[in-house]
Scaffold this motif. Structure first.
Motif, PDB file in Angstrom:
ATOM      1  N   SER A 115      -3.673  -2.017   9.360  1.00 37.49           N
ATOM      2  CA  SER A 115      -2.335  -1.485   9.650  1.00 37.49           C
ATOM      3  C   SER A 115      -1.283  -2.019   8.690  1.00 37.49           C
ATOM      4  O   SER A 115      -0.227  -1.395   8.523  1.00 37.49           O
ATOM      5  CB  SER A 115      -1.931  -1.841  11.092  1.00 37.49           C
ATOM      6  OG  SER A 115      -2.812  -1.268  12.029  1.00 37.49           O
ATOM      7  N   GLN A 116      -1.539  -3.161   8.060  1.00 40.04           N
ATOM      8  CA  GLN A 116      -0.573  -3.704   7.117  1.00 40.04           C
ATOM      9  C   GLN A 116      -0.388  -2.773   5.917  1.00 40.04           C
ATOM     10  O   GLN A 116       0.669  -2.761   5.277  1.00 40.04           O
ATOM     11  CB  GLN A 116      -1.016  -5.091   6.630  1.00 40.04           C
ATOM     12  CG  GLN A 116      -1.454  -6.046   7.722  1.00 40.04           C
ATOM     13  CD  GLN A 116      -0.431  -6.184   8.831  1.00 40.04           C
ATOM     14  OE1 GLN A 116       0.771  -6.187   8.593  1.00 40.04           O
ATOM     15  NE2 GLN A 116      -0.913  -6.302  10.062  1.00 40.04           N
ATOM     16  N   SER A 117      -1.423  -2.002   5.590  1.00 34.85           N
ATOM     17  CA  SER A 117      -1.340  -1.040   4.483  1.00 34.85           C
ATOM     18  C   SER A 117      -1.068   0.372   4.983  1.00 34.85           C
ATOM     19  O   SER A 117      -1.073   1.320   4.196  1.00 34.85           O
ATOM     20  CB  SER A 117      -2.652  -1.056   3.685  1.00 34.85           C
ATOM     21  OG  SER A 117      -2.921  -2.334   3.184  1.00 34.85           O
ATOM     22  N   GLY A 118      -0.846   0.513   6.263  1.00 38.52           N
ATOM     23  CA  GLY A 118      -0.508   1.808   6.837  1.00 38.52           C
ATOM     24  C   GLY A 118       0.879   1.780   7.424  1.00 38.52           C
ATOM     25  O   GLY A 118       1.879   1.953   6.731  1.00 38.52           O
ATOM     26  N   LEU A 119       0.954   1.510   8.714  1.00 39.06           N
ATOM     27  CA  LEU A 119       2.228   1.490   9.440  1.00 39.06           C
ATOM     28  C   LEU A 119       3.240   0.542   8.816  1.00 39.06           C
ATOM     29  O   LEU A 119       4.405   0.902   8.602  1.00 39.06           O
ATOM     30  CB  LEU A 119       1.943   1.097  10.891  1.00 39.06           C
ATOM     31  CG  LEU A 119       3.135   0.729  11.777  1.00 39.06           C
ATOM     32  CD1 LEU A 119       3.986   1.956  12.043  1.00 39.06           C
ATOM     33  CD2 LEU A 119       2.657   0.124  13.089  1.00 39.06           C
TER      34      LEU A 119
END
Length: 563
Positions: A487-491
């Motif tokens: 999620s650090q590279s998404g949201l």
């Protein structure tokens, strides 16, 4: 006029460029395609040739030259031609051959000196004018041409350390609450109340932290935030002795300080980190939280056994003051405010970030809240943080109550999922940046990474309901946290994608929803454990992960939608 064509390597291009010029040229202007060529100023870069010093004049910064053009045209004035009746005489073929020879030599020497000349040229372009915004082509194709340590790496490293302290000070309560509950006679619902009290204050400063960071600078806001929460952490044992209401206030005040951390960090990185480095830089900073969780969970049991539970609050709180002494002397809110950064690196950062260094004085609230892409981030942040905060605050209790681990084993086995998360976050960041650099759209990258960040934990938590051994439970926890880290590279990267100028405010808005999930999730978990089971706790988290997956893939985007 007789013209010749030669192939030469451009100063800022990886590909050969076709150059044409009249025969006999000795002095060439090198404007970059697509920009005005007037007002040329000499950049002082000389290319030697056997017969003469071939000097190319490059458009200065005031000429609005684009450093990322893939083609370069060379316009030249003939030094050998003569004028007669307003016209120019054609040159002889042998003169054309001489010119071709000169161009070939120029090409070879230019190729050898490309990396050597790039930083001085960038510095010259940067220093030629003050109005930096909008003058450079905002493209990651702009080569940096620097070696050695970068100032932006110092900012990222210090943010990493701040986030490590953030979670060390947060998770120590999840271990200390076990002996504290025995000392003060707390039941499960009271433990849930204590765990959730942190989020009361944390909720208050999410949006305010973003506004303050955008207005006063991330350095000031993050620095004061660390000092505030460190003092509140150190005061926790005193507050506990005074009574439960005082302890709840102390934990809420600690949350007030930590609440500004994410918005301030997002503001800083949106101004310091080029687009092509964004995912891995954010992943590294957020992995500081995971390393902090590892350190807090690993060190707290031994410290409690040796010195008592108050020691974890005194020692961890004092580390924040040490960090601030480094931060105040080494950090800056923007590259423009930093007196230690090189001109070449400053030019590179400004060319590859989509935000100005100017303070944001007004926030277009109606515009921000009217976009479905913003609401996708807000709702998905809520869905994501419900499961994340349950794992963060209740994991040691789960090991203790369900698997019968003592306080020492609960802390040790709680470390392993966070180790997986730290590794996965950085791996995901490098994968995401590699996908962007290879031409995959940012929207596709963000959706793929966040889908893994939702469905992976959902699958692992469903399996957790059917295992009854310690190794299997730890494996499920490690899988859930490992996938969650994508999620650090998404949201978590998406705020800077859609509105870099308002990155701090956008993260504050979405993290407010995320913190609300933490508050409700902690209270709901305490209630469900009193009237139900751990399976009920995991089922709620899985449902929210699935809802978040649908919302994200329908409405999220990686394109910039706010100026």
């Amino acid at each position: 006029m007789h013209a010749v064509t030669a192939s030469c390597g451009g100063l800022y291009s990886h590909q050969p460029i076709a150059c044409s010029a009249p025969v006999g040229t000795r002095r060439c202007a090198l404007p970059l395609t697509g920009r005005p060529t007037t007002g040329l100023g000499q950049a002082g870069l000389s290319i030697a040739s056997p017969r003469a010093a071939w000097v190319h004049d490059v458009s200065t910064y005031s000429s609005c030259c684009s450093l990322t053009a893939r083609a370069v045209s060379i316009s030249c004035s003939s030094a050998y031609s003569s004028s007669s009746s307003g016209g120019q005489h054609a040159l002889q073929p042998q003169q054309a051959a001489h010119a071709q020879s000169y161009f070939r030599q120029w090409q070879q020497q230019l190729h050898r000196r490309r990396q050597q000349l790039a930083p001085p040229l960038q510095a010259r372009l940067m220093s030629a004018g003050d109005d930096a915004d909008g003058m450079f082509d905002k493209s990651p194709q702009f080569l940096e041409g620097l070696s050695g340590w970068r100032r932006r790496w110092t900012i990222v490293l210090l943010c990493f350390m701040a986030f490590m302290l953030c979670n060390m000070d947060r998770v120590n309560m999840s271990i200390a609450v076990l002996p504290m509950s025995q000392q003060y006679g707390w039941n499960t619902q009271t433990i849930g109340l204590v765990q959730s009290s942190f989020f009361w204050g944390y909720l208050l400063t999410q949006v305010l932290g973003g506004i303050w960071a955008d207005r006063f600078g991330g350095k000031v806001v993050l620095g004061l935030g660390v000092v505030w929460w460190s003092l509140a952490t150190a005061c926790t044992p005193i507050a506990a002795q005074a009574g439960l209401p005082t302890l709840l206030c102390a934990r809420a005040l600690m949350g007030v300080g930590e609440g500004v951390a994410m918005p301030a960090m997002n503001n800083l990185l949106s101004r310091w980190v080029p687009v092509a480095e964004r995912s891995r830089s954010l992943a590294l900073v957020y992995s500081g939280m995971f390393i902090g969780s590892i350190a807090g969970l690993a060190l707290s049991p031994a410290m409690i056994a040796a010195m008592g539970w108050p020691s974890v609050f005194y020692i961890f709180g004092s580390l924040g003051i040490v960090w601030y002494s480094c931060w105040s002397s080494r950090a800056a809110s923007t590259p423009a405010d930093d007196t230690s950064i090189s001109k070449a690196e400053k030019a590179y950062i400004l060319a590859n970030t989509n935000v100005s260094g100017k303070a944001t004085l007004t926030i277009p609230w109606r515009q921000l809240l009217s976009r479905k892409e913003v609401w996708a981030i807000i709702l998905c942040h809520f869905c994501h943080n419900w499961g994340t905060f349950i794992l963060l605050t209740w994991m040691p209790t789960y090991y203790n109550q369900v698997l019968g681990c003592d306080i020492f084993k609960s802390g040790i086995f709680s470390v392993l999922p966070w180790m997986t998360m730290a590794i996965s976050a950085n791996l995901g960041g490098w994968i995401a940046d590699a996908m962007v650099q290879k031409g995959t759209s940012v929207t596709t990258v963000r959706k793929v990474m966040q889908t893994l960040g939702f469905l992976g934990p959902a699958f692992c938590l469903t399996q957790l309901q059917h295992v009854h051994t310690l190794p299997a439970a730890v494996a499920c926890m490690m899988g859930a946290q490992g996938f969650d880290a994508f999620s650090q590279s998404g949201l978590y990267s998406n705020h800077q994608d859609i509105g870099p100028r308002y990155a701090g405010v956008l993260l504050g808005m979405s993290n407010t929803a995320g913190v609300l999930a933490g508050v409700l999730g902690s209270l709901a978990t305490g209630y469900l454990l009193t009237h139900g089971s751990w399976s009920d706790v995991w089922n709620v988290a899985v449902c929210l992960y699935l809802v978040g997956t649908v919302i994200w893939n329908l409405f999220a985007t990686g394109e910039r939608i706010f100026d």
